[in-house]
Design a protein around this motif. Sequence first.
Motif, PDB file in Angstrom:
ATOM      1  N   SER A  31       0.827  -1.203   0.000  1.00  0.00           N
ATOM      2  CA  SER A  31       0.000   0.000   0.000  1.00  0.00           C
ATOM      3  C   SER A  31       0.863   1.255   0.000  1.00  0.00           C
ATOM      4  O   SER A  31       0.562   2.234  -0.702  1.00  0.00           O
ATOM      5  CB  SER A  31      -0.928  -0.005   1.216  1.00  0.00           C
ATOM      6  OG  SER A  31      -1.748   1.139   1.234  1.00  0.00           O
ATOM      7  N   ALA A  32       1.949   1.225   0.764  1.00  0.00           N
ATOM      8  CA  ALA A  32       2.841   2.387   0.829  1.00  0.00           C
ATOM      9  C   ALA A  32       3.470   2.667  -0.539  1.00  0.00           C
ATOM     10  O   ALA A  32       3.638   3.830  -0.938  1.00  0.00           O
ATOM     11  CB  ALA A  32       3.919   2.164   1.879  1.00  0.00           C
ATOM     12  N   ALA A  33       3.816   1.588  -1.282  1.00  0.00           N
ATOM     13  CA  ALA A  33       4.407   1.770  -2.612  1.00  0.00           C
ATOM     14  C   ALA A  33       3.403   2.415  -3.565  1.00  0.00           C
ATOM     15  O   ALA A  33       3.750   3.305  -4.348  1.00  0.00           O
ATOM     16  CB  ALA A  33       4.883   0.424  -3.155  1.00  0.00           C
ATOM     17  N   LEU A  34       2.152   1.974  -3.497  1.00  0.00           N
ATOM     18  CA  LEU A  34       1.131   2.574  -4.356  1.00  0.00           C
ATOM     19  C   LEU A  34       0.872   4.018  -3.948  1.00  0.00           C
ATOM     20  O   LEU A  34       0.719   4.894  -4.813  1.00  0.00           O
ATOM     21  CB  LEU A  34      -0.163   1.769  -4.289  1.00  0.00           C
ATOM     22  CG  LEU A  34      -1.334   2.319  -5.111  1.00  0.00           C
ATOM     23  CD1 LEU A  34      -0.970   2.458  -6.581  1.00  0.00           C
ATOM     24  CD2 LEU A  34      -2.575   1.440  -4.951  1.00  0.00           C
ATOM     25  N   LEU A  35       0.843   4.292  -2.653  1.00  0.00           N
ATOM     26  CA  LEU A  35       0.636   5.659  -2.193  1.00  0.00           C
ATOM     27  C   LEU A  35       1.740   6.581  -2.703  1.00  0.00           C
ATOM     28  O   LEU A  35       1.478   7.713  -3.122  1.00  0.00           O
ATOM     29  CB  LEU A  35       0.579   5.695  -0.666  1.00  0.00           C
ATOM     30  CG  LEU A  35       0.385   7.066  -0.021  1.00  0.00           C
ATOM     31  CD1 LEU A  35      -0.897   7.726  -0.511  1.00  0.00           C
ATOM     32  CD2 LEU A  35       0.396   6.943   1.499  1.00  0.00           C
ATOM     33  N   THR A  36       2.973   6.107  -2.694  1.00  0.00           N
ATOM     34  CA  THR A  36       4.081   6.898  -3.228  1.00  0.00           C
ATOM     35  C   THR A  36       3.859   7.205  -4.701  1.00  0.00           C
ATOM     36  O   THR A  36       4.074   8.343  -5.165  1.00  0.00           O
ATOM     37  CB  THR A  36       5.406   6.149  -3.039  1.00  0.00           C
ATOM     38  OG1 THR A  36       5.656   5.986  -1.634  1.00  0.00           O
ATOM     39  CG2 THR A  36       6.569   6.910  -3.664  1.00  0.00           C
ATOM     40  N   HIS A  37       3.415   6.210  -5.445  1.00  0.00           N
ATOM     41  CA  HIS A  37       3.143   6.402  -6.875  1.00  0.00           C
ATOM     42  C   HIS A  37       2.046   7.450  -7.075  1.00  0.00           C
ATOM     43  O   HIS A  37       2.161   8.332  -7.938  1.00  0.00           O
ATOM     44  CB  HIS A  37       2.730   5.058  -7.481  1.00  0.00           C
ATOM     45  CG  HIS A  37       2.397   5.120  -8.934  1.00  0.00           C
ATOM     46  ND1 HIS A  37       3.360   5.206  -9.922  1.00  0.00           N
ATOM     47  CD2 HIS A  37       1.192   5.120  -9.580  1.00  0.00           C
ATOM     48  CE1 HIS A  37       2.765   5.254 -11.113  1.00  0.00           C
ATOM     49  NE2 HIS A  37       1.463   5.198 -10.924  1.00  0.00           N
ATOM     50  N   ILE A  38       0.982   7.368  -6.270  1.00  0.00           N
ATOM     51  CA  ILE A  38      -0.116   8.331  -6.378  1.00  0.00           C
ATOM     52  C   ILE A  38       0.359   9.732  -6.005  1.00  0.00           C
ATOM     53  O   ILE A  38       0.033  10.726  -6.675  1.00  0.00           O
ATOM     54  CB  ILE A  38      -1.291   7.883  -5.487  1.00  0.00           C
ATOM     55  CG1 ILE A  38      -1.911   6.591  -6.037  1.00  0.00           C
ATOM     56  CG2 ILE A  38      -2.348   8.987  -5.385  1.00  0.00           C
ATOM     57  CD1 ILE A  38      -2.905   5.930  -5.105  1.00  0.00           C
ATOM     58  N   ARG A  39       1.147   9.833  -4.942  1.00  0.00           N
ATOM     59  CA  ARG A  39       1.665  11.139  -4.526  1.00  0.00           C
ATOM     60  C   ARG A  39       2.528  11.769  -5.612  1.00  0.00           C
ATOM     61  O   ARG A  39       2.470  12.987  -5.847  1.00  0.00           O
ATOM     62  CB  ARG A  39       2.462  10.989  -3.241  1.00  0.00           C
ATOM     63  CG  ARG A  39       1.626  10.722  -2.003  1.00  0.00           C
ATOM     64  CD  ARG A  39       2.499  10.433  -0.801  1.00  0.00           C
ATOM     65  NE  ARG A  39       3.440  11.525  -0.568  1.00  0.00           N
ATOM     66  CZ  ARG A  39       4.434  11.467   0.322  1.00  0.00           C
ATOM     67  NH1 ARG A  39       4.618  10.373   1.043  1.00  0.00           N
ATOM     68  NH2 ARG A  39       5.247  12.493   0.494  1.00  0.00           N
ATOM     69  N   GLY A  47      -0.433  19.385  -7.751  1.00  0.00           N
ATOM     70  CA  GLY A  47      -0.966  19.329  -6.400  1.00  0.00           C
ATOM     71  C   GLY A  47      -2.352  18.743  -6.264  1.00  0.00           C
ATOM     72  O   GLY A  47      -2.831  18.549  -5.139  1.00  0.00           O
ATOM     73  N   ILE A  48      -2.996  18.421  -7.382  1.00  0.00           N
ATOM     74  CA  ILE A  48      -4.342  17.856  -7.304  1.00  0.00           C
ATOM     75  C   ILE A  48      -4.634  17.051  -8.564  1.00  0.00           C
ATOM     76  O   ILE A  48      -4.213  17.431  -9.660  1.00  0.00           O
ATOM     77  CB  ILE A  48      -5.403  18.968  -7.100  1.00  0.00           C
ATOM     78  CG1 ILE A  48      -6.785  18.376  -6.842  1.00  0.00           C
ATOM     79  CG2 ILE A  48      -5.430  19.914  -8.272  1.00  0.00           C
ATOM     80  CD1 ILE A  48      -7.815  19.412  -6.399  1.00  0.00           C
ATOM     81  N   GLU A 188     -16.337  19.508  -9.640  1.00  0.00           N
ATOM     82  CA  GLU A 188     -15.826  18.148  -9.694  1.00  0.00           C
ATOM     83  C   GLU A 188     -14.857  17.973  -8.530  1.00  0.00           C
ATOM     84  O   GLU A 188     -14.098  18.884  -8.194  1.00  0.00           O
ATOM     85  CB  GLU A 188     -15.115  17.865 -11.015  1.00  0.00           C
ATOM     86  CG  GLU A 188     -14.642  16.413 -11.106  1.00  0.00           C
ATOM     87  CD  GLU A 188     -14.050  16.048 -12.458  1.00  0.00           C
ATOM     88  OE1 GLU A 188     -13.526  14.917 -12.568  1.00  0.00           O
ATOM     89  OE2 GLU A 188     -14.098  16.874 -13.383  1.00  0.00           O
ATOM     90  N   CYS A 189     -14.889  16.786  -7.913  1.00  0.00           N
ATOM     91  CA  CYS A 189     -14.034  16.518  -6.759  1.00  0.00           C
ATOM     92  C   CYS A 189     -12.698  15.944  -7.201  1.00  0.00           C
ATOM     93  O   CYS A 189     -12.621  15.122  -8.114  1.00  0.00           O
ATOM     94  CB  CYS A 189     -14.712  15.547  -5.803  1.00  0.00           C
ATOM     95  SG  CYS A 189     -16.193  16.205  -5.020  1.00  0.00           S
ATOM     96  N   GLY A 190     -11.664  16.388  -6.512  1.00  0.00           N
ATOM     97  CA  GLY A 190     -10.327  15.898  -6.760  1.00  0.00           C
ATOM     98  C   GLY A 190      -9.698  15.378  -5.486  1.00  0.00           C
ATOM     99  O   GLY A 190     -10.339  15.279  -4.432  1.00  0.00           O
TER     100      GLY A 190
END
Length: 375
Positions: A31-39, A47-48, A188-190
């Motif tokens: 999960s942390a690896a995917l979160l890094t990719h998303i960030r 920033g969004i 629209e939500c981001g």
Amino acid sequence: MRVERPDFLTHSHGARKASLPVPNADALAHSAALLTHIRQEIAAAGGIISFRRYMELALYTPGLGYYMAGQTRFGAAGDFVTAPEMGRVLAAVLARTLQSDPGPDGILEFGAGSGALAGQILRDLPDTPYTLLEPSPDLQARQQAAVPGIQHRQTLPEHWRGVLLAHEVLDAMPVQVLELDASGQLHECGVRWTGEALEWALLPPPVATPLAARLAPYVPHWPRPYRAEINLTAEAWLREVAARLDSGVILLIDYGHEAAEFYHPQRQTGSLRAYYRHHWLDDPFYLPGLCDLTAHVDFTALMTAAVAAGLEVAFYGNLARFLIEHGLAEVYGALCAQAGDDGIFALNNEIKRLTLPQEMGESFKVLILKKRENV
């Protein structure tokens, strides 16, 4: 993709998250690896990012997304239970429905999950060609193990003459989330990164004109704030699938509503949910990569898109009605004849879960679309 039962409900606010099952170290690292990719993508976008893009990353990033990695998703050991994991009733009714004319190409099933539905239908229709369209290498391997010799594709065929089946697929397609704020402005939500966590953010208005026009009949009746989803991905998918269908039917099974109910004023928080270990959460940012994300289907939008794409509605109704009108009584008799006392008890429970309105009978819908002639 989920059987919604009261004992499975866990809201995500505050300390109640502490009661959720704790993932092991490997899962947390994943999960942390995917979160890094998303960030990184959020940072690259200034920033969004849109929620639709976040959902796409969370579910389908190669090697990291929920459906593209190796964790157990289906059944008691996973995050949710679908109808084929409960028993054979749905598959038996589907086989009975399709047996008269599956077409020369047979059945093409999209996103076949564990492979349970395919295996069960083939048990009743062993001579029918059956193909799975599955982009996940991990799920392809599981499906091959469940149904040895099953054929796979990773892309849509140019032409198909037969049945195109999607069971609980559309609800997992990335959705756009829209919010009517306290001032009456539609956004629209981001998603953004605060430095500590992912959180909702509102993209600057105005919302694209086609989206605003679609919601115009409902917005005046909404309380403020109000949040809803639009699944343009599903509509585009349906148009593409319709273009490849030369003859036959498209059969869709999913949970959802017609537009008047989907955008009802009482549905103020929308239908977006995360599923984790048989709990649903209203926080879509909890452990990305370890949670399924899903939203109900707007069947009015699907039927409108279908008619425009040269299809006609052959059947639309809730799951209970579909099962009853397509041979549930006969299927029940045949399955009872094969079952002992314990099997009949389990079969009765399965039918209750498939047909009772407080279970799957009302919330799940079946839509059968037929290719119009001379189109």
